[in-house]
Design a protein around this motif. Structure first.
Motif, PDB file in Angstrom:
ATOM      1  N   UNK A 157      37.970  48.693  38.660  1.00 10.70           N
ATOM      2  CA  UNK A 157      37.485  47.362  38.284  1.00 10.70           C
ATOM      3  C   UNK A 157      38.448  46.334  38.849  1.00 10.70           C
ATOM      4  N   UNK A 158      38.025  45.080  38.832  1.00  9.65           N
ATOM      5  CA  UNK A 158      38.870  44.013  39.351  1.00  9.65           C
ATOM      6  C   UNK A 158      39.791  43.478  38.272  1.00  9.65           C
ATOM      7  N   UNK A 159      41.073  43.352  38.620  1.00 12.57           N
ATOM      8  CA  UNK A 159      42.044  42.745  37.716  1.00 12.57           C
ATOM      9  C   UNK A 159      42.331  41.319  38.152  1.00 12.57           C
ATOM     10  N   UNK A 160      43.335  40.733  37.538  1.00 14.17           N
ATOM     11  CA  UNK A 160      43.659  39.328  37.805  1.00 14.17           C
ATOM     12  C   UNK A 160      44.813  39.226  38.787  1.00 14.17           C
ATOM     13  N   UNK A 161      44.634  38.480  39.870  1.00 15.50           N
ATOM     14  CA  UNK A 161      45.703  38.309  40.857  1.00 15.50           C
ATOM     15  C   UNK A 161      46.707  37.244  40.424  1.00 15.50           C
ATOM     16  N   UNK A 162      46.253  36.199  39.718  1.00 16.79           N
ATOM     17  CA  UNK A 162      47.155  35.073  39.426  1.00 16.79           C
ATOM     18  C   UNK A 162      48.303  35.463  38.506  1.00 16.79           C
TER      19      UNK A 162
ATOM     20  N   UNK B 157      34.475  39.017  32.853  1.00 14.87           N
ATOM     21  CA  UNK B 157      35.226  40.027  33.608  1.00 14.87           C
ATOM     22  C   UNK B 157      35.602  39.428  34.953  1.00 14.87           C
ATOM     23  N   UNK B 158      36.495  40.096  35.642  1.00 18.23           N
ATOM     24  CA  UNK B 158      36.932  39.605  36.948  1.00 18.23           C
ATOM     25  C   UNK B 158      36.025  40.119  38.050  1.00 18.23           C
ATOM     26  N   UNK B 159      35.592  39.207  38.915  1.00 18.74           N
ATOM     27  CA  UNK B 159      34.817  39.585  40.091  1.00 18.74           C
ATOM     28  C   UNK B 159      35.703  39.580  41.323  1.00 18.74           C
ATOM     29  N   UNK B 160      35.075  39.704  42.467  1.00 18.29           N
ATOM     30  CA  UNK B 160      35.821  39.812  43.724  1.00 18.29           C
ATOM     31  C   UNK B 160      35.861  38.463  44.428  1.00 18.29           C
ATOM     32  N   UNK B 161      37.045  37.990  44.782  1.00 23.85           N
ATOM     33  CA  UNK B 161      37.159  36.706  45.478  1.00 23.85           C
ATOM     34  C   UNK B 161      36.903  36.864  46.978  1.00 23.85           C
ATOM     35  N   UNK B 162      37.267  38.007  47.568  1.00 22.85           N
ATOM     36  CA  UNK B 162      37.188  38.133  49.033  1.00 22.85           C
ATOM     37  C   UNK B 162      35.760  38.075  49.542  1.00 22.85           C
ATOM     38  N   UNK B 163      34.800  38.486  48.740  1.00 24.24           N
ATOM     39  CA  UNK B 163      33.422  38.565  49.220  1.00 24.24           C
ATOM     40  C   UNK B 163      32.574  37.380  48.751  1.00 24.24           C
ATOM     41  N   UNK B 164      33.207  36.291  48.332  1.00 21.51           N
ATOM     42  CA  UNK B 164      32.477  35.045  48.097  1.00 21.51           C
ATOM     43  C   UNK B 164      32.048  34.485  49.447  1.00 21.51           C
ATOM     44  N   UNK B 165      30.783  34.090  49.557  1.00 19.12           N
ATOM     45  CA  UNK B 165      30.236  33.638  50.832  1.00 19.12           C
ATOM     46  C   UNK B 165      29.604  32.267  50.659  1.00 19.12           C
ATOM     47  N   UNK B 247      31.403  46.365  35.807  1.00 19.42           N
ATOM     48  CA  UNK B 247      30.818  46.343  37.153  1.00 19.42           C
ATOM     49  C   UNK B 247      31.901  46.281  38.231  1.00 19.42           C
ATOM     50  N   UNK B 248      31.633  46.918  39.362  1.00 18.10           N
ATOM     51  CA  UNK B 248      32.616  46.932  40.456  1.00 18.10           C
ATOM     52  C   UNK B 248      31.847  46.871  41.780  1.00 18.10           C
ATOM     53  N   UNK B 249      31.523  48.021  42.370  1.00 15.04           N
ATOM     54  CA  UNK B 249      30.840  47.999  43.667  1.00 15.04           C
ATOM     55  C   UNK B 249      29.389  47.530  43.553  1.00 15.04           C
ATOM     56  N   UNK B 250      28.830  47.557  42.343  1.00 12.87           N
ATOM     57  CA  UNK B 250      27.478  47.059  42.154  1.00 12.87           C
ATOM     58  C   UNK B 250      27.394  45.539  42.293  1.00 12.87           C
ATOM     59  N   UNK B 251      28.543  44.884  42.364  1.00 13.26           N
ATOM     60  CA  UNK B 251      28.593  43.429  42.404  1.00 13.26           C
ATOM     61  C   UNK B 251      29.443  42.892  43.561  1.00 13.26           C
ATOM     62  N   UNK B 252      30.503  43.592  43.931  1.00 13.36           N
ATOM     63  CA  UNK B 252      31.523  42.944  44.768  1.00 13.36           C
ATOM     64  C   UNK B 252      31.252  42.965  46.263  1.00 13.36           C
ATOM     65  N   UNK B 253      30.038  43.335  46.670  1.00  9.39           N
ATOM     66  CA  UNK B 253      29.729  43.320  48.107  1.00  9.39           C
ATOM     67  C   UNK B 253      29.424  41.909  48.595  1.00  9.39           C
ATOM     68  N   UNK B 254      28.959  41.028  47.714  1.00  7.04           N
ATOM     69  CA  UNK B 254      28.659  39.655  48.136  1.00  7.04           C
ATOM     70  C   UNK B 254      28.334  38.778  46.933  1.00  7.04           C
ATOM     71  N   UNK B 255      28.824  37.547  46.949  1.00 12.32           N
ATOM     72  CA  UNK B 255      28.486  36.521  45.970  1.00 12.32           C
ATOM     73  C   UNK B 255      28.348  35.222  46.750  1.00 12.32           C
ATOM     74  N   UNK B 256      27.173  34.614  46.687  1.00 14.70           N
ATOM     75  CA  UNK B 256      26.938  33.409  47.489  1.00 14.70           C
ATOM     76  C   UNK B 256      27.103  32.152  46.643  1.00 14.70           C
ATOM     77  N   UNK B 257      27.780  31.148  47.176  1.00 11.06           N
ATOM     78  CA  UNK B 257      27.852  29.869  46.461  1.00 11.06           C
ATOM     79  C   UNK B 257      27.238  28.755  47.313  1.00 11.06           C
ATOM     80  N   UNK B 258      26.719  27.746  46.632  1.00  9.06           N
ATOM     81  CA  UNK B 258      26.202  26.570  47.337  1.00  9.06           C
ATOM     82  C   UNK B 258      27.395  25.814  47.899  1.00  9.06           C
ATOM     83  N   UNK B 259      27.204  25.123  49.032  1.00 19.52           N
ATOM     84  CA  UNK B 259      28.372  24.574  49.742  1.00 19.52           C
ATOM     85  C   UNK B 259      28.947  23.304  49.135  1.00 19.52           C
ATOM     86  N   UNK B 260      28.187  22.605  48.281  1.00 18.20           N
ATOM     87  CA  UNK B 260      28.668  21.337  47.747  1.00 18.20           C
ATOM     88  C   UNK B 260      29.227  21.509  46.337  1.00 18.20           C
TER      89      UNK B 260
END
Lengths: 431, 431
Positions: A157-162, B157-165, B247-260
């Protein structure tokens, strides 16, 4: 065995012989933080060495990466860069003629302050010790302790980096919401079940792009090095909050790492085959198997937890060892964790960190957290000075140690990962 | 209502009137990414405006923060800086005399590329819609759908920051491990249950230090602004992996955000009281309550999901609306999420992101993900063109939209958060 003109690196007990050369970031207090390497009881200023021209034979990118105040840029260059730098430093520190112009680049470790060595983008924590998972699972589900997926994938699972902290930073007892035994409604109070977890962390070197899984055959090239990691946990907060999305505030208040990153090159002589599965256990799915993992997926790394209470410090008593385990006993290897992590296309970046989860052994002496040792706070741990512990108390100092040792090999040590528990203080609302 | 000399900002249907002025990062393709503000159908180059001396009356720190290629430095300055910048741009864009020297700083939105606006250190996801949590929980536990802690704390819970798009990035169907219905052993294959989740994300402005919780009275000052967020989910991977750590790999492949990033200042007129708890529901614990939250913890923000399949695109058919919900119906407010998140001392940094979890309404038309709409893939969603969906198929385009609207107020829009599903491709091992 290699000999250095830094005499303290040639002793049997040092963590940092010429065969180790772990990387870290330090400050002398007067100057800004910079990258260094541990050698015996000294730290070698790598930025200073680069500026003095000692790395002029290395790739220009390597020299440039040593100007930074964290290791990320060096990590991003991958294993060849790390190998090249290591070989050059070994050459210099073995060459008596180099002592004359290098001694000004060496500082006593005791005289510098170690800093967070890396900017960690994402921190992931696994659950790779079957001994830990079985003991913990048995407390909740005696007949069926392991999650159904346990033997098919490395659960993580994902932990906290900060809130990753360098060794030595104080650990403030967290406030939190939890439900006391026998009560219906939860309270909000300082945790009454503070724990440590003995873990090992692995740093990513070369990353992978989004949507591009790493195959087992390539996985080794993405690992940079390792550290010790204490995943402080508030068990009462954790058990109240963790359904259905996993641990959150029970974990993310603090995670301590040891300051030295031991490179995969230094760990090379201690690589061992991945555990062989017993008859009747499910076969490893093809993408998590592979020759590389079978032959050298494991690491023979001995791990220890030590406790020194406030009373022991006052009375001048030494720390007490609480457990001993070995990383080779994990059910899943670091290579398998990395491949699983990227199997859905999740991108890992240079400096990202993943940890093993609590490393516990099969025997009672190998229980890597108090949750296991005290059976969830029900069987007191008796200390030699007459104190007892169900959970950590304010003033307790927890130290993790790790080292590789084998016949005919120099000891490759990790140094110490230390944290002292501080009181919770007053919650701001209530002031 | 304010009028601008940018005529497109004065229409009723625009997302970006002078009252909005959301922040983003854009590139024209020729020049490096820089910070801009949306106004009507244009984007105002804020770096260019600063260099042209238009912000000379502002704090020097604000001007300096506009030299960056992400919003983090501006966010770190806190709400006063954001308010100051906004007021100055409103003044300029309302002043007809400014048009002469500002028109060169405006680009057509359609002619620029929007980028990730922020370097997100940590990304957290909550589960704050009781309608979503109840529907999902009922599928697993019909008699007891909500987790025991649900009404006491905002589960997260903590999600993945690297795969924010950033909006528009393609979403590659993830490979993963899951167990097909009726089978004992899991398979490894491209997900067969790809889903979207309609969410709103909040960015942290001023951070808090480790060990220093944020009190409810101070929470508002730490929020910077909001975006739309699609938490793509692979339900089969998720349900096989999520016990016991979430949740881990079921979520962390991609998360899309609006640009504004819509600032909290723009949302100000749409703040509403936090939901009132019914008789018999547990009282909110004191640290999560407070006047500020009661009076204006909620946000009246309308949210929509639209789907356009590959077949619809080929036939020139418009997207179909799948759901409509409102952020004010969350059980927990953004202020409560922030206070809970820091209550154990966890530090949030400028640019950190937390999302609400799927925003669903009480009615059937307010189901914010396919998991809810198709009852976990058992009841097909019928589309007007005769197609059916249990889960997303390759080529499906999902668009989230959000806007605040009220009598006598200009519409404050969020723009679009878009992603198109691409095929899984071949797994590298098997090539």
């Amino acid at each position: 065995m290699m000999r250095s003109w830094v005499e303290s690196a040639n002793t049997e007990e040092t963590d940092f012989p010429l065969e180790n050369l772990p990387l870290g970031v330090f400050t002398t207090g007067e100057e800004a933080a910079r990258i260094g390497m541990a050698i015996g009881d000294r730290v070698l200023d790598l930025r200073g060495a680069a500026r003095a021209g000692l790395f002029d034979t290395l790739d220009a990118e390597v020299r440039k990466s040593l100007e930074a105040s964290v290791l990320n840029a060096l990590m991003a260059l991958g294993r060849d860069a790390s190998r090249e730098l290591r070989a050059r430093v070994q050459e210099l520190l073995a060459d008596a003629a180099a002592q004359r112009f290098m001694s000004g680049l060496l500082h006593l470790q005791g005289a510098v302050q170690m800093c967070m060595p890396v900017v960690v983008g994402d921190y992931t924590d696994f659950y790779a010790s079957i001994h830990h998972a079985t003991r913990v699972g048995r407390m909740l589900r005696p007949d069926n302790p392991l999650p159904q997926s346990y033997k098919y994938l490395p659960i993580g699972y994902h932990g906290r980096a900060s809130s990753l902290l360098a060794s030595g930073a104080p650990i403030r007892r967290p406030w939190g919401q939890f439900r006391r035994s026998g009560e219906v409604a939860p309270c909000f109070a300082p945790t009454e079940a503070l724990d440590y977890e003995l873990e090992v962390g692995f740093f990513i070197g070369r990353g992978n792009l989004p949507g591009e899984p790493v195959a087992m055959a390539d996985a080794e090239a993405h690992l940079f090095g390792a550290c010790l990691l204490n995943d402080w946990s508030a068990r009462d907060i954790q058990s109240w909050e963790y359904q259905p999305l996993g641990p959150f505030l029970g974990k993310n208040f603090a995670t301590t790492i040891s300051p030295w990153v031991v490179t995969m090159e230094a760990l090379e002589p201690f690589r061992v085959p991945a555990p062989v599965r017993a008859d009747g256990e499910p076969a490893v799915l093809p993408h998590l198997a592979g020759k590389e993992n079978g032959r050298r997926g494991g690491i023979d790394l001995q791990l220890e937890v030590w406790l020194r209470t406030a009373q022991m410090r006052r009375n001048g008593q030494a720390a007490v060892q609480l457990s001993a385990a070995n990383l080779r006993d994990l059910y899943w290897t670091p290579l398998q964790m990395l491949v699983h992590h990227t199997s859905n296309g999740c991108n890992l970046r240079a400096g990202d960190l993943f940890a093993t989860g609590t490393v516990s052994g099969a025997e009672d002496g190998g229980r890597g957290c108090l949750l296991e040792i005290t059976q969830r706070g029900t069987e007191p741990l008796l200390l030699p000075n007459g104190e007892q512990r169900l959970w950590l108390e304010d003033g307790d100092e927890v130290t993790l140690r790790g080292f590789c040792a084998a016949e005919g090999q120099r000891r490759i040590g990790f140094g110490a990962c230390i944290g002292v528990v501080r009181g919770a203080g007053v919650f701001p609302l209530m002031v």
